[in-house]
Motif scaffolding. Sequence first.
Motif, mmCIF file in Angstrom:
data_model
loop_
_atom_site.group_PDB
_atom_site.id
_atom_site.type_symbol
_atom_site.label_atom_id
_atom_site.label_comp_id
_atom_site.label_asym_id
_atom_site.label_seq_id
_atom_site.Cartn_x
_atom_site.Cartn_y
_atom_site.Cartn_z
ATOM 1 N N LEU A 198 0.745 -1.296 0.319
ATOM 2 C CA LEU A 198 0.107 -0.146 0.143
ATOM 3 C C LEU A 198 0.870 1.448 0.542
ATOM 4 O O LEU A 198 -0.003 2.585 0.033
ATOM 5 N N SER A 199 2.093 1.504 0.065
ATOM 6 C CA SER A 199 3.036 2.715 -0.248
ATOM 7 C C SER A 199 3.591 2.813 -0.857
ATOM 8 O O SER A 199 3.666 2.074 -2.226
ATOM 9 N N GLU A 200 4.408 3.793 -1.099
ATOM 10 C CA GLU A 200 5.101 4.143 -2.820
ATOM 11 C C GLU A 200 6.188 4.572 -2.616
ATOM 12 O O GLU A 200 6.897 4.551 -1.309
ATOM 13 N N PRO A 201 7.034 3.181 -2.986
ATOM 14 C CA PRO A 201 8.901 3.377 -2.303
ATOM 15 C C PRO A 201 9.762 4.682 -3.547
ATOM 16 O O PRO A 201 8.971 5.313 -3.458
ATOM 17 N N PHE A 202 10.621 5.235 -2.423
ATOM 18 C CA PHE A 202 11.605 6.334 -2.891
ATOM 19 C C PHE A 202 12.742 6.311 -3.825
ATOM 20 O O PHE A 202 12.929 6.410 -4.155
ATOM 21 N N LEU A 203 12.698 4.915 -3.982
ATOM 22 C CA LEU A 203 13.496 3.966 -5.440
ATOM 23 C C LEU A 203 13.194 3.021 -5.773
ATOM 24 O O LEU A 203 12.819 1.835 -5.209
ATOM 25 N N VAL A 204 13.182 2.561 -6.578
ATOM 26 C CA VAL A 204 13.403 1.313 -7.789
ATOM 27 C C VAL A 204 14.589 1.350 -8.112
ATOM 28 O O VAL A 204 14.799 2.078 -8.724
ATOM 29 N N THR A 205 15.370 0.909 -8.048
ATOM 30 C CA THR A 205 16.930 0.048 -8.813
ATOM 31 C C THR A 205 16.825 -1.586 -8.531
ATOM 32 O O THR A 205 16.189 -2.174 -8.250
ATOM 33 N N THR A 206 17.949 -1.863 -9.858
ATOM 34 C CA THR A 206 18.515 -3.624 -9.669
ATOM 35 C C THR A 206 19.587 -3.594 -8.380
ATOM 36 O O THR A 206 19.871 -4.083 -9.133
ATOM 37 N N SER A 207 20.121 -2.090 -7.689
ATOM 38 C CA SER A 207 20.567 -2.481 -7.285
ATOM 39 C C SER A 207 20.478 -2.986 -5.282
ATOM 40 O O SER A 207 19.023 -1.990 -5.113
ATOM 41 N N SER A 208 21.309 -3.718 -5.347
ATOM 42 C CA SER A 208 20.946 -4.305 -2.767
ATOM 43 C C SER A 208 22.301 -3.476 -2.660
ATOM 44 O O SER A 208 23.286 -3.324 -3.011
ATOM 45 N N GLY A 209 21.237 -3.261 -1.198
ATOM 46 C CA GLY A 209 22.432 -3.133 -0.604
ATOM 47 C C GLY A 209 22.795 -0.956 -0.407
ATOM 48 O O GLY A 209 24.154 -0.937 -0.295
ATOM 49 N N VAL A 210 21.982 -0.216 -1.042
ATOM 50 C CA VAL A 210 22.827 1.008 -1.471
ATOM 51 C C VAL A 210 22.302 2.368 -0.410
ATOM 52 O O VAL A 210 23.286 2.819 -0.355
ATOM 53 N N VAL A 211 21.811 1.498 1.059
ATOM 54 C CA VAL A 211 22.061 2.822 1.970
ATOM 55 C C VAL A 211 23.053 3.115 2.350
ATOM 56 O O VAL A 211 23.959 1.319 3.218
ATOM 57 N N ARG A 212 24.120 3.863 2.126
ATOM 58 C CA ARG A 212 24.911 3.865 3.050
ATOM 59 C C ARG A 212 25.033 4.801 4.160
ATOM 60 O O ARG A 212 25.679 4.052 5.049
ATOM 61 N N ASP A 213 24.561 5.918 4.550
ATOM 62 C CA ASP A 213 25.038 7.189 6.400
ATOM 63 C C ASP A 213 23.801 7.133 6.330
ATOM 64 O O ASP A 213 23.332 7.712 5.204
ATOM 65 N N PHE A 214 23.649 7.894 7.851
ATOM 66 C CA PHE A 214 22.268 8.860 7.795
ATOM 67 C C PHE A 214 23.047 9.639 8.199
ATOM 68 O O PHE A 214 23.336 9.554 9.691
ATOM 69 N N SER A 215 23.256 10.929 8.254
ATOM 70 C CA SER A 215 23.083 11.854 9.268
ATOM 71 C C SER A 215 22.518 13.396 8.404
ATOM 72 O O SER A 215 22.742 13.547 7.730
ATOM 73 N N GLU A 216 22.605 14.216 10.159
ATOM 74 C CA GLU A 216 22.016 15.177 9.934
ATOM 75 C C GLU A 216 20.506 15.793 8.913
ATOM 76 O O GLU A 216 20.665 16.585 8.161
ATOM 77 N N GLY A 217 19.945 14.359 9.382
ATOM 78 C CA GLY A 217 18.968 14.715 8.219
ATOM 79 C C GLY A 217 18.910 13.814 6.084
ATOM 80 O O GLY A 217 17.870 13.748 6.440
ATOM 81 N N ASN A 218 19.951 13.227 6.001
ATOM 82 C CA ASN A 218 20.438 13.166 4.777
ATOM 83 C C ASN A 218 20.864 11.939 5.276
ATOM 84 O O ASN A 218 21.821 10.958 5.797
ATOM 85 N N LEU A 219 19.961 11.094 4.020
ATOM 86 C CA LEU A 219 20.599 9.647 3.739
ATOM 87 C C LEU A 219 21.638 9.608 3.165
ATOM 88 O O LEU A 219 20.530 9.658 1.500
ATOM 89 N N ASN A 220 22.341 8.402 2.874
ATOM 90 C CA ASN A 220 23.502 9.101 1.390
ATOM 91 C C ASN A 220 23.105 7.208 1.195
ATOM 92 O O ASN A 220 22.875 6.601 1.688
ATOM 93 N N LEU A 221 22.842 7.154 -0.393
ATOM 94 C CA LEU A 221 22.118 6.384 -0.696
ATOM 95 C C LEU A 221 23.927 6.294 -1.930
ATOM 96 O O LEU A 221 23.865 6.665 -2.633
ATOM 97 N N LYS A 222 24.232 5.064 -2.408
ATOM 98 C CA LYS A 222 24.881 4.796 -3.514
ATOM 99 C C LYS A 222 24.422 3.265 -4.459
ATOM 100 O O LYS A 222 24.234 2.598 -3.862
ATOM 101 N N VAL A 223 24.437 3.846 -5.813
ATOM 102 C CA VAL A 223 23.616 2.753 -6.681
ATOM 103 C C VAL A 223 25.031 2.782 -7.710
ATOM 104 O O VAL A 223 25.377 3.402 -8.437
ATOM 105 N N LYS A 224 24.412 1.300 -8.078
ATOM 106 C CA LYS A 224 25.902 0.904 -8.965
ATOM 107 C C LYS A 224 24.759 -0.477 -9.554
ATOM 108 O O LYS A 224 24.294 -0.853 -9.374
ATOM 109 N N GLY A 225 23.842 0.631 -10.935
ATOM 110 C CA GLY A 225 22.906 -0.641 -12.106
ATOM 111 C C GLY A 225 21.294 0.673 -12.473
ATOM 112 O O GLY A 225 21.937 1.812 -12.114
ATOM 113 N N ALA A 226 20.692 0.029 -12.568
ATOM 114 C CA ALA A 226 19.859 1.085 -13.321
ATOM 115 C C ALA A 226 18.927 1.229 -12.220
ATOM 116 O O ALA A 226 18.409 0.689 -10.722
#
Length: 139
Positions: free
Chosen positions: A85-113
């Motif tokens: 019932l929810s909407e994703p904020f990211l749809v990709t072919t990469s797994s494990g994209v979440v890197r770190d969270f600080s000061e309200g920013n979530l850093n994501l690193k995607v390799k792929g589509a």
Amino acid sequence: MLNPKVFKWFFGALLLVCVGVVFSLISGPSMPVPVRVISVTPLEDGVAVYEVLYDPGGATVPFVYQYFLLRQQENSEAVLEEVKLSEPFLVTTSSGVVRDFSEGNLNLKVKGAVYKFKSVGEYSSNGKIKSIRFVLDNY
């Protein structure tokens, strides 16, 4: 006036076309269902990022990973029901994209589509609307 043989042939062909259209609508591609929760990254205020695997099927179709910003759930089954019932904020072919969270920013690193991306997510905490900024690094 139409010849009865021509009329029967025309009616049969029209019926066959209609049956073909109905069959293609019914058996068309359906929405993939979530298979399992891959990872959970707790953020703040009882909110977490859930990485969910979707298997669209077929040998030539890659796995798809969808990332959701949701309230923390007790078990994976509850998460799999909520993501339907929810909407994703990211749809990709990469797994494990979440890197770190600080000061309200979530850093994501995607390799792929990347099929879909929203740069801001919102949630409610103690009656206030808070936001998290998603920073995407696609290499």
